[in-house]
Design an enzyme around this catalytic site. Structure first.
Site, PDB file in Angstrom:
ATOM      1  N   LYS A  31      26.496  24.590  44.507  1.00  0.00           N
ATOM      2  CA  LYS A  31      25.216  24.095  43.971  1.00  0.00           C
ATOM      3  C   LYS A  31      24.781  24.799  42.689  1.00  0.00           C
ATOM      4  O   LYS A  31      23.930  24.300  41.972  1.00  0.00           O
ATOM      5  CB  LYS A  31      24.123  24.200  45.022  1.00  0.00           C
ATOM      6  CG  LYS A  31      23.624  25.588  45.311  1.00  0.00           C
ATOM      7  CD  LYS A  31      22.408  25.506  46.219  1.00  0.00           C
ATOM      8  CE  LYS A  31      21.920  26.899  46.575  1.00  0.00           C
ATOM      9  NZ  LYS A  31      20.815  26.909  47.498  1.00  0.00           N
ATOM     10  N   SER A 142      24.442  34.789  50.535  1.00  0.00           N
ATOM     11  CA  SER A 142      23.144  35.381  50.878  1.00  0.00           C
ATOM     12  C   SER A 142      22.247  35.417  49.646  1.00  0.00           C
ATOM     13  O   SER A 142      22.715  35.228  48.516  1.00  0.00           O
ATOM     14  CB  SER A 142      23.341  36.810  51.396  1.00  0.00           C
ATOM     15  OG  SER A 142      23.919  37.603  50.379  1.00  0.00           O
ATOM     16  N   GLY A 178      13.736  50.914  48.452  1.00  0.00           N
ATOM     17  CA  GLY A 178      14.946  50.790  49.259  1.00  0.00           C
ATOM     18  C   GLY A 178      16.051  51.687  48.745  1.00  0.00           C
ATOM     19  O   GLY A 178      16.439  51.591  47.583  1.00  0.00           O
ATOM     20  N   GLY A 183      20.135  49.068  45.614  1.00  0.00           N
ATOM     21  CA  GLY A 183      19.053  49.768  44.929  1.00  0.00           C
ATOM     22  C   GLY A 183      19.555  51.005  44.210  1.00  0.00           C
ATOM     23  O   GLY A 183      19.214  51.244  43.048  1.00  0.00           O
ATOM     24  N   GLU A 201      11.787  55.116  50.181  1.00  0.00           N
ATOM     25  CA  GLU A 201      12.596  54.624  51.304  1.00  0.00           C
ATOM     26  C   GLU A 201      11.812  54.885  52.604  1.00  0.00           C
ATOM     27  O   GLU A 201      11.283  55.975  52.798  1.00  0.00           O
ATOM     28  CB  GLU A 201      13.949  55.359  51.287  1.00  0.00           C
ATOM     29  CG  GLU A 201      14.765  55.274  52.552  1.00  0.00           C
ATOM     30  CD  GLU A 201      15.166  53.856  52.938  1.00  0.00           C
ATOM     31  OE1 GLU A 201      15.759  53.160  52.109  1.00  0.00           O
ATOM     32  OE2 GLU A 201      14.856  53.442  54.077  1.00  0.00           O
ATOM     33  N   VAL A 235       6.309  51.430  52.016  1.00  0.00           N
ATOM     34  CA  VAL A 235       5.393  50.806  51.058  1.00  0.00           C
ATOM     35  C   VAL A 235       4.331  50.010  51.825  1.00  0.00           C
ATOM     36  O   VAL A 235       4.634  49.268  52.759  1.00  0.00           O
ATOM     37  CB  VAL A 235       6.179  49.868  50.106  1.00  0.00           C
ATOM     38  CG1 VAL A 235       5.230  49.180  49.135  1.00  0.00           C
ATOM     39  CG2 VAL A 235       7.236  50.667  49.348  1.00  0.00           C
ATOM     40  N   GLY A 269      17.451  44.586  51.025  1.00  0.00           N
ATOM     41  CA  GLY A 269      18.514  43.921  51.780  1.00  0.00           C
ATOM     42  C   GLY A 269      18.618  42.454  51.423  1.00  0.00           C
ATOM     43  O   GLY A 269      17.856  41.949  50.597  1.00  0.00           O
ATOM     44  N   ASP A 309      28.915  36.345  53.570  1.00  0.00           N
ATOM     45  CA  ASP A 309      27.564  36.888  53.759  1.00  0.00           C
ATOM     46  C   ASP A 309      26.698  36.067  54.715  1.00  0.00           C
ATOM     47  O   ASP A 309      25.707  36.576  55.231  1.00  0.00           O
ATOM     48  CB  ASP A 309      26.823  36.941  52.410  1.00  0.00           C
ATOM     49  CG  ASP A 309      27.202  38.155  51.582  1.00  0.00           C
ATOM     50  OD1 ASP A 309      28.185  38.820  51.919  1.00  0.00           O
ATOM     51  OD2 ASP A 309      26.499  38.421  50.587  1.00  0.00           O
ATOM     52  N   HIS A 442      51.468  64.111  41.053  1.00  0.00           N
ATOM     53  CA  HIS A 442      50.647  65.187  40.488  1.00  0.00           C
ATOM     54  C   HIS A 442      50.598  65.062  38.968  1.00  0.00           C
ATOM     55  O   HIS A 442      51.626  64.775  38.358  1.00  0.00           O
ATOM     56  CB  HIS A 442      51.250  66.538  40.854  1.00  0.00           C
ATOM     57  CG  HIS A 442      50.552  67.692  40.210  1.00  0.00           C
ATOM     58  ND1 HIS A 442      49.347  68.184  40.698  1.00  0.00           N
ATOM     59  CD2 HIS A 442      50.847  68.419  39.097  1.00  0.00           C
ATOM     60  CE1 HIS A 442      48.956  69.181  39.918  1.00  0.00           C
ATOM     61  NE2 HIS A 442      49.837  69.333  38.930  1.00  0.00           N
TER      62      HIS A 442
HETATM   63  P1  FAD Z   1      28.139  34.248  47.597  1.00  0.00           P
HETATM   64  O1  FAD Z   1      28.912  35.069  46.650  1.00  0.00           O
HETATM   65  O2  FAD Z   1      26.699  34.477  47.746  1.00  0.00           O
HETATM   66  O3  FAD Z   1      28.440  32.739  47.268  1.00  0.00           O
HETATM   67  C1  FAD Z   1      27.812  31.683  47.944  1.00  0.00           C
HETATM   68  C2  FAD Z   1      27.811  30.453  47.051  1.00  0.00           C
HETATM   69  O4  FAD Z   1      27.363  29.334  47.814  1.00  0.00           O
HETATM   70  C3  FAD Z   1      26.841  30.574  45.877  1.00  0.00           C
HETATM   71  O5  FAD Z   1      27.539  30.304  44.676  1.00  0.00           O
HETATM   72  C4  FAD Z   1      25.769  29.521  46.164  1.00  0.00           C
HETATM   73  O6  FAD Z   1      25.279  28.901  44.985  1.00  0.00           O
HETATM   74  C5  FAD Z   1      26.537  28.521  47.014  1.00  0.00           C
HETATM   75  N1  FAD Z   1      25.677  27.737  47.918  1.00  0.00           N
HETATM   76  C6  FAD Z   1      24.699  28.206  48.728  1.00  0.00           C
HETATM   77  N2  FAD Z   1      24.166  27.203  49.455  1.00  0.00           N
HETATM   78  C7  FAD Z   1      24.815  26.074  49.100  1.00  0.00           C
HETATM   79  C8  FAD Z   1      24.733  24.718  49.513  1.00  0.00           C
HETATM   80  N3  FAD Z   1      23.861  24.330  50.458  1.00  0.00           N
HETATM   81  N4  FAD Z   1      25.558  23.818  48.919  1.00  0.00           N
HETATM   82  C9  FAD Z   1      26.447  24.213  47.960  1.00  0.00           C
HETATM   83  N5  FAD Z   1      26.575  25.475  47.539  1.00  0.00           N
HETATM   84  C10 FAD Z   1      25.789  26.409  48.113  1.00  0.00           C
HETATM   85  N6  FAD Z   1      30.074  43.396  47.286  1.00  0.00           N
HETATM   86  C11 FAD Z   1      31.176  44.157  47.108  1.00  0.00           C
HETATM   87  O7  FAD Z   1      32.146  44.006  47.850  1.00  0.00           O
HETATM   88  N7  FAD Z   1      31.228  45.097  46.112  1.00  0.00           N
HETATM   89  C12 FAD Z   1      30.199  45.318  45.281  1.00  0.00           C
HETATM   90  O8  FAD Z   1      30.297  46.168  44.403  1.00  0.00           O
HETATM   91  C13 FAD Z   1      29.017  44.542  45.433  1.00  0.00           C
HETATM   92  N8  FAD Z   1      27.969  44.704  44.610  1.00  0.00           N
HETATM   93  C14 FAD Z   1      26.870  43.890  44.747  1.00  0.00           C
HETATM   94  C15 FAD Z   1      25.798  44.076  43.883  1.00  0.00           C
HETATM   95  C16 FAD Z   1      24.674  43.261  43.988  1.00  0.00           C
HETATM   96  C17 FAD Z   1      23.531  43.448  43.029  1.00  0.00           C
HETATM   97  C18 FAD Z   1      24.637  42.239  44.982  1.00  0.00           C
HETATM   98  C19 FAD Z   1      23.453  41.336  45.100  1.00  0.00           C
HETATM   99  C20 FAD Z   1      25.700  42.059  45.852  1.00  0.00           C
HETATM  100  C21 FAD Z   1      26.821  42.887  45.746  1.00  0.00           C
HETATM  101  N9  FAD Z   1      27.908  42.756  46.610  1.00  0.00           N
HETATM  102  C22 FAD Z   1      29.008  43.556  46.465  1.00  0.00           C
HETATM  103  C23 FAD Z   1      27.904  41.746  47.692  1.00  0.00           C
HETATM  104  C24 FAD Z   1      28.740  40.521  47.290  1.00  0.00           C
HETATM  105  O9  FAD Z   1      28.241  39.989  46.092  1.00  0.00           O
HETATM  106  C25 FAD Z   1      28.688  39.496  48.403  1.00  0.00           C
HETATM  107  O10 FAD Z   1      29.084  40.117  49.609  1.00  0.00           O
HETATM  108  C26 FAD Z   1      29.614  38.331  48.131  1.00  0.00           C
HETATM  109  O11 FAD Z   1      29.283  37.684  46.943  1.00  0.00           O
HETATM  110  C27 FAD Z   1      29.551  37.342  49.297  1.00  0.00           C
HETATM  111  O12 FAD Z   1      30.396  36.284  49.044  1.00  0.00           O
HETATM  112  P2  FAD Z   1      30.129  34.852  49.700  1.00  0.00           P
HETATM  113  O13 FAD Z   1      31.230  33.968  49.204  1.00  0.00           O
HETATM  114  O14 FAD Z   1      29.916  34.995  51.145  1.00  0.00           O
HETATM  115  O15 FAD Z   1      28.712  34.390  49.105  1.00  0.00           O
END
Ligand code: FAD
Length: 466
Positions: A31, A142, A178, A183, A201, A235, A269, A309, A442
């Protein structure tokens, strides 16, 4: 076999490619943007900011000492953001190319369930199309959670991680609500750029997913960077302020305290992005939006799988989502694949980096497992001394009787790369002896892992065997 994948993040696009490799006709519905949270507003963008921050910190803290004098090193914040955007664009373009190469059909639209294994997709042009398939993989990821703190929603200076990754101007001050991974990673980047950081926190400790020894090293370093921490300080409200926002908390002694800053980063979170999916219409069982799955990534509805997620009970990490994606695709295509959490590393890109895989000491105690521990300080490793002055440690946990590796916990330079050795050791049920009899090159930081194994056997060469 026809498969629909909902969501194009690291869970969804990997599942789509794996299923296509195994012969499925795959449609991926996305989407917003391919690459999901990870490539657009998560892992990769934060690491871009952190790399710029690390370079600046290295020049400032270590430059003169190691004979590299740079005068006037400063952050060009708009360029930091442009660089981050360029990297994201390259990677998301790469995902689109990989999907094309694997003949995955991509539909721009939002999917929602209308019944068990039945979907309606609202497309970008406003039209709606009913869709169904032999199997559906839900990978909707998520979104940032917003706590119901009075005054928070109304204040435009209260931002989430997505907002913190696209600021136009470097804020002079930031309160971070957080002390979790997201964070603190952003806090470290902004602190290095020169923003005054205050972390509040509610709990009595930060980074709960890490071994306590690692957290202590990380927090000590962040304090040295000038960051201020207030634990057990929940908070109560956010009030307007001429500076930006005022965060009002109750401290450990029960007193009301407040912290003013230009920006308030809310990082408490993330919650499953399943609201728009209408899971109940699809008959899919969930726990407050997080989908319930078994180790084969099957939901309670035949032919419907969920990964990443949006599922309950697992770490919200990109590599977790991808691993689950491959498991779901393989099971749909007739293979027998299970998701194994035991080799899943957790990485925290604070300064210095931290990474953890397998059991902690606390978990061994809880489970009644007899274990032994080996530790090795980074200060006794030549390469670590060169890279960061030797800050950090490696801790290895192994079964008391056979010495099988149960957990590996690292803080120090390159920890997030080193942890792969620990994960592989757990996967192969390797013993301390097998790590010890593997020659490590090494000078590298990898030597610390072998030394930690030696220490667990009371035969360390480069540290005391206490
Ligand atoms: P997402 O990557 O969230 O992808 C879900 C997709 O589904 C999105 O593109 C969304 O648009 C789409 N979607 C949702 N609902 C619908 C629908 N109804 N129809 C069609 N499409 C839809 N993880 C790590 O392993 N290492 C890191 O260093 C790390 N750093 C992070 C830093 C930040 C700031 C954040 C927020 C997260 C971080 N994460 C990290 C977590 C990581 O980004 C997520 O765990 C990962 O992206 C999850 O993958 P996913 O495919 O489950 O979901």
């Amino acid at each position: 076999m026809n498969i629909i994948v909902i969501g194009g993040g690291p869970g969804g696009y990997v599942a789509a490619i794996r299923a296509a490799q195994l012969g499925a006709a795959v449609t991926l519905v996305e989407k917003q943007h391919l690459g999901g949270t990870c490539l657009n507003v998560g892992c990769i963008p934060t690491k871009c900011l952190l790399h710029s921050a690390e370079l600046l910190e290295d020049i400032r803290r270590q430059g003169a000492e190691i004979g590299v004098k740079v005068t006037g090193a400063e952050v060009d914040f708009p360029q930091v953001i442009r660089h981050k955007n360029d990297i994201s664009k390259k990677l998301t373009g790469g995902v689109a190319g990989l999907l094309r190469m694997n003949k995955v059909k991509v539909v721009d639209g939002e999917a929602a369930f209308t019944g068990p294994r039945k979907l309606e997709v609202k497309k970008a042009d406003g039209t709606k199309e009913p869709m169904t398939a032999d199997a559906i993989i839900v990978a909707t990821g998520s979104v940032n959670a917003r706590p119901p703190i009075p005054g928070l929603r109304e204040n435009p200076n209260c931002i989430d991680s997505t907002g913190a990754l696209s600021l136009e101007r470097l804020p002079r001050s930031m309160v971070v609500i957080g002390g979790g991974v997201i964070g603190l990673e952003l806090a470290c980047a902004y602190a290095a750029f020169g923003t005054k950081i205050t972390v509040v926190e509610a709990m009595d400790h930060m980074l709960p997913m890490l071994d306590g020894d690692l957290t202590k090293v990380g927090v000590d370093h962040m304090k040295k960077m000038g960051m201020e921490f207030h634990l057990e300080c929940p908070v109560q409200s956010v009030e307007p302020s001429p500076v930006g926002a005022k965060v009002v908390c109750k401290n450990k002694a029960g007193e009301t305290v407040s912290f003013e800053a230009e920006k308030v980063l809310v990082a408490i979170g993330r919650k499953a992005n399943t609201e728009a999916l209408a899971l109940d219409r699809g008959g899919i069982k969930h726990d407050r939006g997080r989908i319930l799955v078994n180790e084969r990534m099957q939901t309670n509805v035949s032919g419907v799988y969920a990964i990443g997620d949006c599922v309950a009970g697992h770490a919200q990490l990109a590599h977790t989502a991808s691993a689950m994606g491959e498991v779901a695709a393989e099971n749909i295509m007739g293979q027998d694949s299970v998701y194994d959490e035991s080799t899943n590393p957790t990485c925290v890109y604070i300064e210095p980096e931290a990474a953890s895989v397998g059991l902690t000491e606390e978990q061994c105690k809880e489970k009644g497992i007899a274990y032994k521990v080996g530790k090795f300080p980074m200060s006794a490793n030549g390469k670590a001394l060169i890279l960061n002055g030797g800050e950090g440690l490696v801790k290895i946990i192994a079964g008391a009787k056979y010495g099988e590796v149960l957990g590996m916990h690292i803080i120090g330079p390159r920890a997030t790369d080193l942890i792969a050795e620990g994960a592989l050791a757990i996967r192969l049920e390797a013993t301390l002896d097998e790590l010890i009899t593997t020659i490590h090159s090494h000078p590298t930081v990898t030597e610390t892992m072998r030394e930690a194994a030696l220490h667990a056997e009371k035969r360390a060469i480069h540290t005391a065997n206490r």
